[in-house]
Design a protein around this motif. Structure first.
Motif, PDB file in Angstrom:
ATOM      1  N   ASN A   1      42.389  13.216  67.487  1.00 28.85           N
ATOM      2  CA  ASN A   1      42.872  12.082  68.263  1.00 28.85           C
ATOM      3  C   ASN A   1      44.393  12.218  68.367  1.00 28.85           C
ATOM      4  O   ASN A   1      45.100  12.157  67.356  1.00 28.85           O
ATOM      5  CB  ASN A   1      42.481  10.766  67.594  1.00 28.85           C
ATOM      6  N   THR A   2      44.855  12.450  69.578  1.00 33.28           N
ATOM      7  CA  THR A   2      46.232  12.903  69.803  1.00 33.28           C
ATOM      8  C   THR A   2      47.002  11.924  70.670  1.00 33.28           C
ATOM      9  O   THR A   2      46.456  11.361  71.627  1.00 33.28           O
ATOM     10  CB  THR A   2      46.222  14.288  70.479  1.00 33.28           C
ATOM     11  N   ALA A   3      48.276  11.748  70.349  1.00 36.99           N
ATOM     12  CA  ALA A   3      49.163  10.885  71.131  1.00 36.99           C
ATOM     13  C   ALA A   3      50.342  11.688  71.664  1.00 36.99           C
ATOM     14  O   ALA A   3      50.864  12.574  70.989  1.00 36.99           O
ATOM     15  CB  ALA A   3      49.682   9.731  70.281  1.00 36.99           C
ATOM     16  N   SER A   4      50.740  11.359  72.878  1.00 37.17           N
ATOM     17  CA  SER A   4      51.992  11.848  73.451  1.00 37.17           C
ATOM     18  C   SER A   4      52.939  10.662  73.515  1.00 37.17           C
ATOM     19  O   SER A   4      52.632   9.659  74.165  1.00 37.17           O
ATOM     20  CB  SER A   4      51.745  12.427  74.849  1.00 37.17           C
ATOM     21  N   ALA A   5      54.076  10.762  72.826  1.00 35.45           N
ATOM     22  CA  ALA A   5      55.012   9.639  72.724  1.00 35.45           C
ATOM     23  C   ALA A   5      56.243   9.909  73.581  1.00 35.45           C
ATOM     24  O   ALA A   5      57.237  10.483  73.136  1.00 35.45           O
ATOM     25  CB  ALA A   5      55.408   9.404  71.269  1.00 35.45           C
ATOM     26  N   GLN A   6      56.143   9.512  74.840  1.00 32.20           N
ATOM     27  CA  GLN A   6      57.235   9.698  75.788  1.00 32.20           C
ATOM     28  C   GLN A   6      58.416   8.799  75.433  1.00 32.20           C
ATOM     29  O   GLN A   6      58.229   7.675  74.985  1.00 32.20           O
ATOM     30  CB  GLN A   6      56.723   9.356  77.185  1.00 32.20           C
ATOM     31  N   MET A   7      59.629   9.325  75.644  1.00 27.55           N
ATOM     32  CA  MET A   7      60.842   8.541  75.392  1.00 27.55           C
ATOM     33  C   MET A   7      61.591   8.292  76.694  1.00 27.55           C
ATOM     34  O   MET A   7      61.718   9.187  77.532  1.00 27.55           O
ATOM     35  CB  MET A   7      61.776   9.269  74.436  1.00 27.55           C
ATOM     36  N   GLY A   8      62.082   7.076  76.835  1.00 25.00           N
ATOM     37  CA  GLY A   8      63.013   6.779  77.906  1.00 25.00           C
ATOM     38  C   GLY A   8      64.377   7.342  77.559  1.00 25.00           C
ATOM     39  O   GLY A   8      64.544   8.082  76.583  1.00 25.00           O
TER      40      GLY A   8
END
Length: 312
Positions: free
Chosen positions: A6-13
């Motif tokens: 179970n994988t997350a991509s944590a995009q940053m502004g």
């Protein structure tokens, strides 16, 4: 038994030039907590996640330039991210500027690491394909001086056995080059983690730059499909210090399909259930290299075209 991460991509502004490490680490921790709450075991952060994208400026003061690099990992300001990961029992991949002394010389690399749920570093990658220039270019609002501030990576495209699978890493411009994925693909990679900071004007040719978002996804989808691997692409995006940067972070299946995509240009967490055995099915059928890449037939095709084939 299914092998699922179970994988997350944590995009940053955007990260402003004045934003401190402590500020950015707090943002990363907030997204890590959200990822964990949504069931993620692994979260992928962007390239150069602790600072603004400093290669957009000519920085001639050595001390000022050094301030953007990490000399140890974790260090005093980044340690809370590792501590929180250990507390939550979640692993992560993160990119940063690395300053080390090797072979008696100060060296600078654009680096990413893979950290296990216990907070231990299990793999390190240094960016190979450095874009941009080594000197300021006239007429540019923002420079792209990665070649000035980093050396090409010297660790190759390795893979690591972790999270129940075979994990690989690359950074930003690496995603555009097919050999990036193929070298890892030949080692059986099952998930490639990929952080990026990509401005819309990186080539200064409008006909190319207008296709930046298309090319961003095209390269990751092709790499995923042709090498039967998951690809997790995570952006730093939005308008950062006046530079407009691409978002659209994605999680791409070995089928080449985008299964999750960010819809904002700010801090945003997306997640997907990544079954590693999907890639196995492709490697055993369409992309069974051992069965379908016949060295003698390939060499004959090349020779008939009058070219010298590469060593097999």
């Amino acid at each position: 038994m299914a092998r699922v991460i179970n994988t997350a991509s944590a995009q940053m502004g955007p990260i402003s030039r004045s934003e401190t490490r402590r500020d950015t680490v707090r943002r990363l921790i907030e997204m890590m907590r959200e990822a964990k709450a949504r069931g993620a075991e692994l979260v992928v952060f962007p390239e150069l996640a602790f600072t603004t994208f400093f290669p957009r400026w000519l920085i001639e003061d050595e001390a000022e330039l050094d301030s953007f690099y990490e000399t140890e990992m974790p260090g005093p300001e980044t340690a809370p991210l590792f501590e929180e990961a250990k507390k939550l029992g979640i692993g992560f991949n993160v990119g940063y500027a690395e300053l080390v002394h090797e072979q008696g010389k100060k060296r600078r690399y654009n680096t990413a690491i893979l950290v296990d749920p216990g907070g231990e570093i299990v793999g390190k990658y240094r960016k190979v394909h450095l874009p941009g220039h080594d000197a300021p270019q006239p007429g540019r609002t923002h420079q792209h001086l990665e070649k000035r501030y980093f050396e090409p990576g010297n660790l190759g495209f390795g893979v690591w056995r972790a999270y129940g699978g075979v994990m690989g890493m690359c950074i930003c411009n690496d995603r555009r080059w097919p050999e990036t994925y193929r070298v890892m693909g030949l080692q059986g990679v099952e998930m490639v983690m990929l952080g990026y900071n990509t401005p819309y004007d990186h080539t200064q040719h409008p006909d190319i730059d207008s296709l930046t978002q298309f090319h961003n996804h095209l390269s990751m989808q092709a790499g995923a499909y042709q090498n039967a691997t998951w690809v997790v692409g995570t952006a730093k995006c939005g308008v950062e210090e006046g530079s407009n940067m691409v978002g659209q972070s994605v999680i791409v299946s070995p089928s080449g399909e985008i299964v999750a995509m960010a819809s904002t240009i700010g801090d945003e967490v997306i997640t997907a259930r990544c079954d590693l055995d999907i890639g196995k099915r492709y490697r055993e059928t369409i992309f069974d290299f051992a069965r379908h890449r016949e060295p003698d037939a390939y060499r004959l095709i090349v020779e008939r075209k009058g070219a010298v084939p590469p060593p097999m």
